[in-house]
Structure formats: structure tokens, C-alpha cells
Motif scaffolding. Structure first.
Motif, short mmCIF file in Angstrom:
data_model
loop_
_atom_site.label_atom_id
_atom_site.label_comp_id
_atom_site.label_asym_id
_atom_site.label_seq_id
_atom_site.Cartn_x
_atom_site.Cartn_y
_atom_site.Cartn_z
N SER A 47 0.86 -1.20 -0.13
CA SER A 47 -0.04 -0.04 -0.02
C SER A 47 0.98 1.11 -0.02
CB SER A 47 -0.92 -0.10 1.09
OG SER A 47 -0.13 0.19 2.42
N ASN A 48 0.30 2.24 -0.41
CA ASN A 48 1.29 3.55 -0.56
C ASN A 48 1.55 4.21 0.93
OD1 ASN A 48 1.30 3.74 -3.29
ND2 ASN A 48 -0.30 5.27 -3.49
N ASP A 49 0.75 3.58 1.95
CA ASP A 49 1.23 4.01 2.92
C ASP A 49 1.93 3.02 3.91
OD1 ASP A 49 -0.59 2.18 3.78
OD2 ASP A 49 -1.87 3.25 4.78
N ALA A 50 2.34 2.23 3.25
CA ALA A 50 3.20 1.06 3.56
C ALA A 50 2.89 0.25 4.98
CB ALA A 50 4.63 1.79 3.87
N LYS A 51 1.54 0.35 5.14
CA LYS A 51 0.78 -0.51 6.06
C LYS A 51 0.54 -1.80 5.89
CE LYS A 51 0.29 2.55 9.39
NZ LYS A 51 0.89 2.32 10.97
N TRP A 52 0.38 -2.32 4.66
CA TRP A 52 -0.09 -3.47 4.10
C TRP A 52 0.92 -3.99 2.84
CZ3 TRP A 52 -3.99 -6.27 6.16
CH2 TRP A 52 -5.05 -5.48 6.98
N VAL A 53 1.27 -5.23 3.28
CA VAL A 53 1.92 -6.14 2.09
C VAL A 53 1.12 -7.27 1.64
CG1 VAL A 53 4.41 -5.18 2.31
CG2 VAL A 53 3.62 -7.15 3.30
N GLY A 54 1.31 -7.71 0.35
CA GLY A 54 0.39 -8.80 0.10
C GLY A 54 1.18 -9.72 -1.02
N VAL A 55 0.75 -10.91 -1.35
CA VAL A 55 1.41 -11.51 -2.44
C VAL A 55 0.12 -12.45 -2.95
CG1 VAL A 55 2.07 -13.61 -0.99
CG2 VAL A 55 3.14 -13.07 -3.63
N SER A 56 0.14 -12.47 -4.45
CA SER A 56 -0.82 -13.36 -5.13
C SER A 56 -0.28 -14.24 -6.04
CB SER A 56 -1.97 -12.41 -5.71
OG SER A 56 -3.03 -13.26 -6.14
N CYS A 57 -0.35 -15.56 -6.25
CA CYS A 57 0.12 -16.36 -7.27
C CYS A 57 -0.86 -17.14 -8.19
CB CYS A 57 1.03 -17.35 -6.77
SG CYS A 57 2.41 -16.82 -5.58
N ASP A 58 -0.77 -17.65 -9.19
CA ASP A 58 -1.45 -18.14 -10.01
C ASP A 58 -1.67 -19.66 -9.81
OD1 ASP A 58 0.90 -18.94 -11.21
OD2 ASP A 58 0.24 -18.80 -13.26
N SER A 59 -0.73 -19.90 -8.92
CA SER A 59 -0.95 -21.79 -8.42
C SER A 59 -0.37 -21.80 -7.14
CB SER A 59 -0.13 -22.72 -9.52
OG SER A 59 0.97 -22.34 -9.70
N GLY A 60 -0.65 -22.88 -6.46
CA GLY A 60 0.23 -23.39 -5.04
C GLY A 60 -0.47 -22.79 -3.96
N ARG A 61 0.29 -22.87 -2.97
CA ARG A 61 -0.26 -22.44 -1.59
C ARG A 61 1.27 -21.32 -1.21
NH1 ARG A 61 -4.01 -24.09 1.69
NH2 ARG A 61 -2.59 -24.20 3.41
N TYR A 62 0.84 -20.49 -0.53
CA TYR A 62 1.90 -19.28 -0.27
C TYR A 62 1.63 -18.24 0.94
CZ TYR A 62 -1.33 -17.38 -3.48
OH TYR A 62 -2.43 -16.98 -4.11
N GLY A 98 9.11 -1.85 5.26
CA GLY A 98 10.19 -1.20 4.48
C GLY A 98 10.90 -2.16 3.88
N GLY A 99 11.73 -1.88 2.74
CA GLY A 99 12.68 -2.97 2.04
C GLY A 99 11.70 -3.92 1.22
N ASP A 100 12.44 -5.20 0.97
CA ASP A 100 11.85 -6.18 -0.03
C ASP A 100 10.59 -6.58 0.69
OD1 ASP A 100 13.81 -5.61 -1.68
OD2 ASP A 100 15.05 -7.26 -1.28
N ILE A 101 9.87 -7.25 -0.34
CA ILE A 101 8.60 -8.10 -0.02
C ILE A 101 8.72 -9.38 -0.30
CG2 ILE A 101 6.17 -8.50 -0.34
CD1 ILE A 101 5.68 -5.66 -1.39
N ALA A 102 8.73 -10.41 0.43
CA ALA A 102 9.28 -11.85 0.19
C ALA A 102 7.81 -12.76 0.37
CB ALA A 102 10.16 -12.29 1.10
N TYR A 103 7.95 -13.91 -0.47
CA TYR A 103 6.96 -14.96 0.06
C TYR A 103 7.62 -16.24 0.07
CZ TYR A 103 7.05 -15.65 -5.31
OH TYR A 103 7.44 -15.77 -6.53
N LYS A 104 6.65 -17.05 0.61
CA LYS A 104 7.25 -18.50 0.90
C LYS A 104 6.04 -19.42 0.22
CE LYS A 104 9.34 -21.95 3.78
NZ LYS A 104 9.50 -22.22 5.17
N VAL A 105 6.38 -20.31 -0.74
CA VAL A 105 5.64 -21.31 -1.24
C VAL A 105 5.66 -22.50 -0.28
CG1 VAL A 105 5.30 -23.01 -3.13
CG2 VAL A 105 5.97 -20.59 -3.59
N VAL A 106 4.57 -22.97 0.33
CA VAL A 106 4.30 -24.24 1.06
C VAL A 106 3.84 -25.30 0.32
CG1 VAL A 106 4.37 -22.86 3.03
CG2 VAL A 106 2.21 -23.19 2.13
#
Length: 106
Positions: A47-62, A98-106
Motif C-alpha cells: 500500500s502507498n502508506d506502507a501499512k499492508w503488503v501482499g502476494v498473489s500467485c496463479d498456483s500453489g499455496r503461499y 520497508g524494504g523487499d517483500i518476500a513470499y514462501k511457497v508451502v
């Protein structure tokens, strides 16, 4: 194969939130996150206010992972595990991401 981590650098593309009026930065994953046989294509959001981060993928669980900082220091915050095509969101509370957004595939 084991779980793999993927770090995404926030992009400059901004989308307007339909109902909320909040703007989000969107970054597609260049190579995708690997699963056993199929590579997922993922996008990260901030989000522009940096309060939220998210990830969405086309397959899998994450789930999404970000570092939230406030006057008291920084901590890693993860969102819930979701299945494609849902979005895993994490909220920074009184801090900001702040910084990078990461995600983990489970």
C-alpha cells in the motif's frame, strides 16, 4: 523439492483500489516461485502508506513476508497461508513495511 524463498523488489506500477481508494504498488515476480513441477507466477503488493503488503500467485499455496519497522525497532511479519489465486496480506500495525517483500511457497 523443498520450500523456496523468493524476494521481490517493490515496483513503481500503482493501481487504485476499487472501493477503498487506496493505491497499491504491484510487482510481478520475474521467474516465479518453484513448486514440485510447475513454476508459479506471483505478484507482490504494498500500500502507498506502507501499512499492508501482499502476494498473489496463479498456483500453489503461499504466504507473504515483510519487515515492519516502528520507533521500537523492526520485526518480520507474515500473512496467512492461502491457495491460488487468493492474496495473502500482512498488516504492519503501528509500524510500516520497508524494504523487499518476500513470499514462501508451502
Amino acid at each position: 523439492m523443498g520450500n523456496r524463498w523468493k524476494t521481490i523488489v517493490p515496483g513503481a506500477l500503482v493501481l487504485a483500489g476499487a472501493a477503498s481508494g487506496i493505491c497499491w504498488s504491484v510487482t510481478p515476480a520475474s521467474a516465479g516461485a518453484a513448486t514440485d513441477t510447475v513454476a508459479a507466477v506471483c505478484s507482490t503488493y504494498r500500500s502507498n502508506d506502507a501499512k499492508w503488503v501482499g502476494v498473489s500467485c496463479d498456483s500453489g499455496r503461499y504466504y507473504v513476508i515483510g519487515t515492519a519497522c516502528s520507533a521500537g525497532g523492526c520485526t518480520t511479519i507474515g500473512g496467512p497461508v492461502v491457495s491460488a489465486p487468493n492474496t495473502s496480506w500482512a498488516y504492519a500495525g503501528s509500524g510500516y513495511f520497508g524494504g523487499d517483500i518476500a513470499y514462501k511457497v508451502v
